[in-house]
Design a protein around this motif. Structure first.
Motif, PDB file in Angstrom:
ATOM      1  N   VAL A 169      40.828  39.244  43.048  1.00  0.00           N
ATOM      2  CA  VAL A 169      40.730  40.700  43.180  1.00  0.00           C
ATOM      3  C   VAL A 169      40.030  41.210  41.932  1.00  0.00           C
ATOM      4  CG1 VAL A 169      41.997  42.842  43.560  1.00  0.00           C
ATOM      5  CG2 VAL A 169      42.895  40.698  44.471  1.00  0.00           C
ATOM      6  N   PRO A 171      37.431  44.307  39.877  1.00  0.00           N
ATOM      7  CA  PRO A 171      36.925  45.689  39.882  1.00  0.00           C
ATOM      8  C   PRO A 171      35.634  45.751  40.691  1.00  0.00           C
ATOM      9  CG  PRO A 171      37.520  44.996  37.657  1.00  0.00           C
ATOM     10  CD  PRO A 171      37.566  43.763  38.502  1.00  0.00           C
ATOM     11  N   SER A 172      35.396  46.870  41.337  1.00  0.00           N
ATOM     12  CA  SER A 172      34.231  46.982  42.227  1.00  0.00           C
ATOM     13  C   SER A 172      32.911  46.769  41.498  1.00  0.00           C
ATOM     14  CB  SER A 172      34.236  48.345  42.928  1.00  0.00           C
ATOM     15  OG  SER A 172      34.213  49.396  41.967  1.00  0.00           O
ATOM     16  N   ARG A 229      46.873  46.101  41.884  1.00  0.00           N
ATOM     17  CA  ARG A 229      45.597  46.509  42.481  1.00  0.00           C
ATOM     18  C   ARG A 229      45.014  47.723  41.762  1.00  0.00           C
ATOM     19  NH1 ARG A 229      45.820  48.429  47.700  1.00  0.00           N
ATOM     20  NH2 ARG A 229      43.596  48.076  47.880  1.00  0.00           N
ATOM     21  N   GLY A 230      45.863  48.670  41.421  1.00  0.00           N
ATOM     22  CA  GLY A 230      45.389  49.878  40.754  1.00  0.00           C
ATOM     23  C   GLY A 230      44.806  49.591  39.379  1.00  0.00           C
ATOM     24  N   ALA A 233      41.456  47.869  39.921  1.00  0.00           N
ATOM     25  CA  ALA A 233      40.458  48.844  40.370  1.00  0.00           C
ATOM     26  C   ALA A 233      39.992  49.728  39.228  1.00  0.00           C
ATOM     27  CB  ALA A 233      41.044  49.697  41.497  1.00  0.00           C
ATOM     28  N   LEU A 252      41.445  54.072  44.510  1.00  0.00           N
ATOM     29  CA  LEU A 252      40.733  53.122  43.677  1.00  0.00           C
ATOM     30  C   LEU A 252      40.546  51.824  44.445  1.00  0.00           C
ATOM     31  CD1 LEU A 252      42.545  53.667  40.255  1.00  0.00           C
ATOM     32  CD2 LEU A 252      40.312  54.528  40.944  1.00  0.00           C
ATOM     33  N   GLN A 253      39.298  51.399  44.635  1.00  0.00           N
ATOM     34  CA  GLN A 253      39.002  50.245  45.456  1.00  0.00           C
ATOM     35  C   GLN A 253      38.719  49.008  44.605  1.00  0.00           C
ATOM     36  OE1 GLN A 253      39.195  50.211  48.913  1.00  0.00           O
ATOM     37  NE2 GLN A 253      40.135  52.195  48.437  1.00  0.00           N
ATOM     38  N   THR A 254      39.117  47.849  45.115  1.00  0.00           N
ATOM     39  CA  THR A 254      38.852  46.573  44.466  1.00  0.00           C
ATOM     40  C   THR A 254      37.963  45.730  45.369  1.00  0.00           C
ATOM     41  OG1 THR A 254      40.849  45.625  45.445  1.00  0.00           O
ATOM     42  CG2 THR A 254      41.047  46.570  43.239  1.00  0.00           C
ATOM     43  N   LYS A 256      37.375  41.992  47.015  1.00  0.00           N
ATOM     44  CA  LYS A 256      38.137  40.810  47.411  1.00  0.00           C
ATOM     45  C   LYS A 256      37.162  39.652  47.590  1.00  0.00           C
ATOM     46  CE  LYS A 256      40.077  39.171  51.749  1.00  0.00           C
ATOM     47  NZ  LYS A 256      40.461  39.607  53.103  1.00  0.00           N
TER      48      LYS A 256
END
Length: 295
Positions: A169, A171-172, A229-230, A233, A252-254, A256
């Motif tokens: 997982v 960061p974007s 996850r937060g 992200a 906040l998106q991650t 995968k």
């Protein structure tokens, strides 16, 4: 002292009248009077005094009523619990599970079960691996989902329900975020966001990193999947999480990304006490889960 005497005593105390109590109990007035007299003789005190046409509790009677109402209430609860224990369509299932299963798996299987048994209640308890084992052995829960499955614990038995893959997982905006797969060693220079000590996913991630040839540098720790996850992200580090923990979207998106080497998995099992039979309703749920995951 007979149970019947206690029921008669409580009824007379509430009605303050033998005749009215007898009518509600649907027995002869003389039978009620006789049982009350025998109870007073056994206790060695007067429970009632005559006040006009009614009966009034003596101080001893008031004290006795207070205690007996608790006893009879507990008895009624016990009878109800036994009836529920023997009835697969009612009753309560006390279920424990780790936080990471609360997002998707638990709601899914519970809602599916309640479509067949709508009157069954659930009492949930989330916890870490050691506390789930402890609560199960102490009888505070009936069943527990657990990860990893305990292979050599004489106090619990159960079944492995599934083996789940863990994903990286990121960061974007991480340099590897756009990849379909990576090898775990590519994250050796990143800081990791891990669960705190005591959570079962932590040693799985730790051992996977060691197998990949490095010791993870821990930047932050958390106690819930959404916290992990937060933090990822927000760019605080990278992590490894099971797929079912990644379905819930947030602000906040991650990213995968599959880990192709080494393959990182966890087992998820269902356990119960080894020395005690399950309540019938929990036994039905246990069988439902085995059937559900076998498909």
């Amino acid at each position: 002292m007979e149970l019947r005497q206690l029921y008669y005593f409580v009824k007379v105390a509430k009605k303050e009248h033998v005749t009215q109590a007898a009518e509600e109990l649907r027995v002869a007035q003389s039978a009620v009077s006789r049982q009350i007299h025998q109870l007073e003789e056994e206790l060695g005190v007067s429970l009632f005094i005559q006040k006009g046409r009614n009966l009034q509790l003596t101080p001893a009677g008031q004290l006795f009523l207070k205690r007996i109402e608790v006893v009879l209430g507990d008895l009624e609860k016990a009878v109800l619990e036994i009836n529920e224990f023997m009835n697969p369509e009612v009753g309560e299932i006390r279920l424990g599970f780790p936080h990471s299963l609360g997002i998707q798996l638990i709601p899914q299987v519970v809602s599916g079960f309640r479509k067949q048994y709508p009157h069954v209640r659930f009492k949930f308890k989330q916890g870490m691996y050691p506390s789930l084992i402890r609560d199960l052995v102490k009888g505070e829960i009936d069943l527990a989902f657990i990860s990893p499955f305990p292979e050599n614990d004489e106090l619990v038995v159960g079944e492995v329900l599934l083996t789940e893959e863990l994903y990286a997982v990121l960061p974007s905006k991480h340099p590897l975020a756009g990849r379909e797969s990576i090898v775990l060693s590519e994250l050796k220079d990143d800081e990791f966001v891990l669960f705190r000590e005591g959570y079962s996913l932590r040693p799985i991630v730790w051992e996977a990193c060691k197998k990949a040839g490095f010791t993870p540098s821990i930047g932050f720790e958390g106690e819930e999947t959404e916290t992990i996850r937060g933090l990822v992200a927000a760019g605080m580090g990278v992590s490894l999480l099971p797929e079912m923990a990644l379905h819930q979207a947030g602000p906040l998106q991650t990213a995968k990304v599959r880990i192709e080497s080494p393959i990182v998995t966890r087992t998820i099992g269902l356990i119960r006490r080894s020395n005690q039979k399950l309540p019938l309703v929990a036994k039905v749920f246990y069988k439902y889960l085995l059937d559900h995951f076998s498909k």
